[in-house]
Structure formats: C-alpha cells, structure tokens
Scaffold this active site. Structure first.
Site, short mmCIF file in Angstrom:
data_model
loop_
_atom_site.label_atom_id
_atom_site.label_comp_id
_atom_site.label_asym_id
_atom_site.label_seq_id
_atom_site.Cartn_x
_atom_site.Cartn_y
_atom_site.Cartn_z
CB SER A 135 -0.86 -0.03 1.27
OG SER A 135 -1.60 1.17 1.39
CE LYS A 161 -4.62 0.03 0.29
NZ LYS A 161 -5.18 -0.75 1.42
CE LYS A 262 -6.94 -2.07 7.00
NZ LYS A 262 -7.14 -0.60 6.92
N GLY A 290 -3.67 -3.93 6.38
CA GLY A 290 -2.62 -3.56 7.33
C GLY A 290 -2.92 -2.23 7.97
#
Ligand code: OSB
Ligand code: MG
Length: 369
Positions: A135, A161, A262, A290
């Site tokens: 990410s 991402k 998550k 995350g």
C-alpha cells in the site's frame, strides 16, 4: 491459562517513510502493545488504533483508557482454555474493537505457545506461503510515487495499491497505467468520495483496477451497492465491515465483491475468522489489510493470511518497508516472488526483541487483580 496480569505499553517508532492517506499523514507510529501474563507465559497483542480518531473512532489514548478501566479488569483473574473465549468476556463493552482485538489476539498468542503449535494452525490456516502486495501512500509528487512503485515492483510485490483522493487520482492512475500496462493495480480512497463523484469514479473503469477500496462513507453499504451497479471495477470494503454480520449484509446488498479483513477493525481473531467464513460461503475473496503494524501485529496478520479464502495479495509487507529495526526476530521478510514463507515454529513464529522493546517504550503500566 489463568490471566494473572496485563501489561499495557506504548512504543514510539519512526516510520522509514511517512504514510499519507486521504485523512492525514503519519511520520511516527505510536504502537500499543498488550501483554497477558499467564502460567509463566506471555501472550502479546497489538492494538492498531490510530494516533487520532481518523480511520475509525478509536485512537491511542481512548484504547488505553477503555482497556485499563473496563476490558483488562474483565479478563484479569479469569481462567481461559482458549483465545476464542475472550470475546464473550468483553462483550458487555460496546465497540472498541481494536482494543478488544489486541487482548483477544494476545490470548491466542499465549494459547499457541502453551499448546506448542503454530498460531496459523490454531487459527485454521493451511497456506505455507502467503502473497504480498504493498500500500503506497500519497506522495509529494507524481514522480516520487512512480519511483516508489518501481522500487516495490523490483522487490517482487505482486500487487500495487495506491491511496487516492480527489485531486490525486485519475491523472496519477493514468501515469501508472501508461508506464506499467499489465501490473496488478488497485486503489484505496478511505472514504474520500461521495455519490456526487459517481461520474468521476466511473472514469476509474478504464484502468482495469483489481478493486477500488472504500470509496464512500466509512459506515455505508447501501450507497456502495448503488455505486457498484454503475461500475465495472469491483468494490472492496474496508472501514465499513466491522463484523461477520456486516460482511453478510454488505455482500447480500451487492455493496462489494471483495473484502479487506483487518483483525483489529473487526475486534479480534474470532470475528476475523467468522468474516472469512461468511465471505467464503458467498464466493467473495478476501485479503488481509494492514495498519502500519509493528512485528507483533504483522506476525499475527501473516498467521491469519494462511486461511484458505485469503485469495488475493494482502497489505502484509516486509518489516523493512516500515521500520529501521522491527521488534521481532527474524523480521518479516518478503521473497523476490512477493511471498512470505510460513514458519513451523510454535506460537507466532517470530521471537520478541525485549531489549529493543524496552528501549522504544515511552509508557507502561502493569494491571493486576
Ligand atoms: O485503509 O488500508 C488502509 C494504513 C493506515 C490506515 C488505513 C489503511 C492503511 C494502509 C496501510 O493502507 C497498510 C499497511 O501497509 O500496513
Ligand atoms: Mg483501506
């Protein structure tokens, strides 16, 4: 396992590179760790609450306070057979899922050690390696973002991402797709858009994204369902899914075709497994999100990702992307193929570095009966 005491501690760890989402920029992560002391064992859990109440309503001081006043007292003195017994003991307290998750996960961490089996097996996992993505936050310039993507692709990550928000989206995606027509690419808006942006979001369809994550309000399914009907690209929900019940409602409504799990957001391993099972039943793939975790939370995310319906690369990446030194040994490492190998060691599979943890601790409190 009789819970004799619980230690709350806060660490302050500078990030190797700042992380920016549509709700703000973080330079230093304040990491909350809870330790359950039981029969000479220590179970560790990480509370992933943010520095401020921006991703969700939870934040560091709030999580510390509710744990000290209400959650820890509900566990201290109790005798548990398993981590999955924790949610019932904490159920009287509404919400505060990240704080509850840290305690529940610490109990599973202790249980795996006590039983001498790997945590991933205890959770019901089976994968011997997991697929990793990254990410990448909003940067100061487009060039800086392209540079970061190049670095992560070279490191082997299987999916990129990027964070998007109005003013940092179509133009950026256009540049990425021009340079890398075939990479697996997705974006995460962290609720930065509204229905007034529907036409604008339809323009994302031309980038062949794997998914658009949480474009609309953090508590919404209904309007995501309406938006999903207007888009070719799959929507993924993150913020809005707080339970297995949410997952079922969202999927039945057609609000998403993918779910980000998550463990902190849903309140602990038990609920994360329940969300996984609901999604699996509906044929909806999941992946592990995350929250800029230290090694404790990261090792728990690795273990969770071994469950069979974690079919897409997660935001579970190498320790060194975040920290100069992680608090576990070995650090979480990613292979040139973009995978993390699963350890056969009992427990979380990564040892603690107690001296480093002490050195980074800025606040600590031991709670007893
Ligand atoms: O929405 O997934 C998110 C980080 C903080 C808060 C929310 C999110 C994120 C990330 C980072 O995307 C994921 C990671 O690398 O840990
Ligand atoms: Mg997200």
């Amino acid at each position: 396992m009789k819970i004799e005491a619980i230690t709350l501690r806060e660490l302050k760890i500078p990030l190797v590179h700042f992380f920016e989402t549509s709700f703000g920029r973080t330079y230093t992560r304040r990491v909350l760790l809870f330790t359950l002391h039981s029969d000479g064992l220590e179970g560790w859990g990480e509370c992933v609450a943010g520095e401020g109440p921006y991703y969700s309503e939870e934040y560091i001081e709030g999580a510390w306070d509710v744990t000290k006043r209400y959650l820890a007292p509900a566990l201290i003195g109790e005798t548990l057979q398993a981590g999955r017994e924790v949610p019932a003991l904490l159920a009287r307290v509404r919400e505060h899922r990240m704080a509850k998750a840290a305690l529940e996960n610490a109990a599973w961490d202790a249980e795996a050690q006590q039983k001498g089996i790997p945590l991933w097996k205890l959770l019901g996992g089976s994968r011997r390696e997991i697929a990793c993505g990254v990410s990448i936050g909003i940067q100061d310039s487009h060039d800086q973002l392209l540079q970061k993507i190049e670095t992560e692709l070279a490191a082997g990550y299987q999916r990129i991402k990027i964070k998007v928000k109005p003013g940092w989206d179509v133009e950026v995606l256009e540049k990425i797709r021009t340079r890398w027509p075939n990479i697996t690419l997705s974006c995460d808006a962290n609720s930065a858009y509204t229905l007034a942006d529907e036409q604008h979001l339809r323009a994302f369809d031309r980038f062949q994204l794997l998914m658009i994550e949480q474009p609309l309000w953090s508590d919404d399914f209904y309007f995501h369902a309406r938006l999903q009907r207007q888009l070719h690209t799959s929507l993924c929900l993150d913020e809005a899914i707080r339970s297995a019940r949410d997952a079922e409602a969202a999927v039945e409504l057609g609000a998403c075709r993918i779910i980000n799990i998550k463990v902190g957001r849903v309140g602990g391993f038990s609920e994360a497994i329940a969300v996984h099972h609901v999604a699996q039943r509906f044929g909806i793939p999941v992946w592990c999100g995350g929250m800029l975790e230290s090694g404790i939370g990261r090792s728990h995310n690795v273990a969770l990702s071994t469950l069979p319906n974690f079919k897409l690369p997660g935001d579970v990446s190498a320790s060194k992307r975040y920290w100069k030194e992680d608090i576990i040994e070995p650090e979480v490492a990613v292979s040139p193929q973009g995978t993390i190998a699963i350890s056969d060691k009992p427990g979380r599979g990564y040892d603690l570095r107690p001296a480093l943890i002490e050195e980074l601790t800025v606040q600590k409190e031991v709670l007893r009966a």
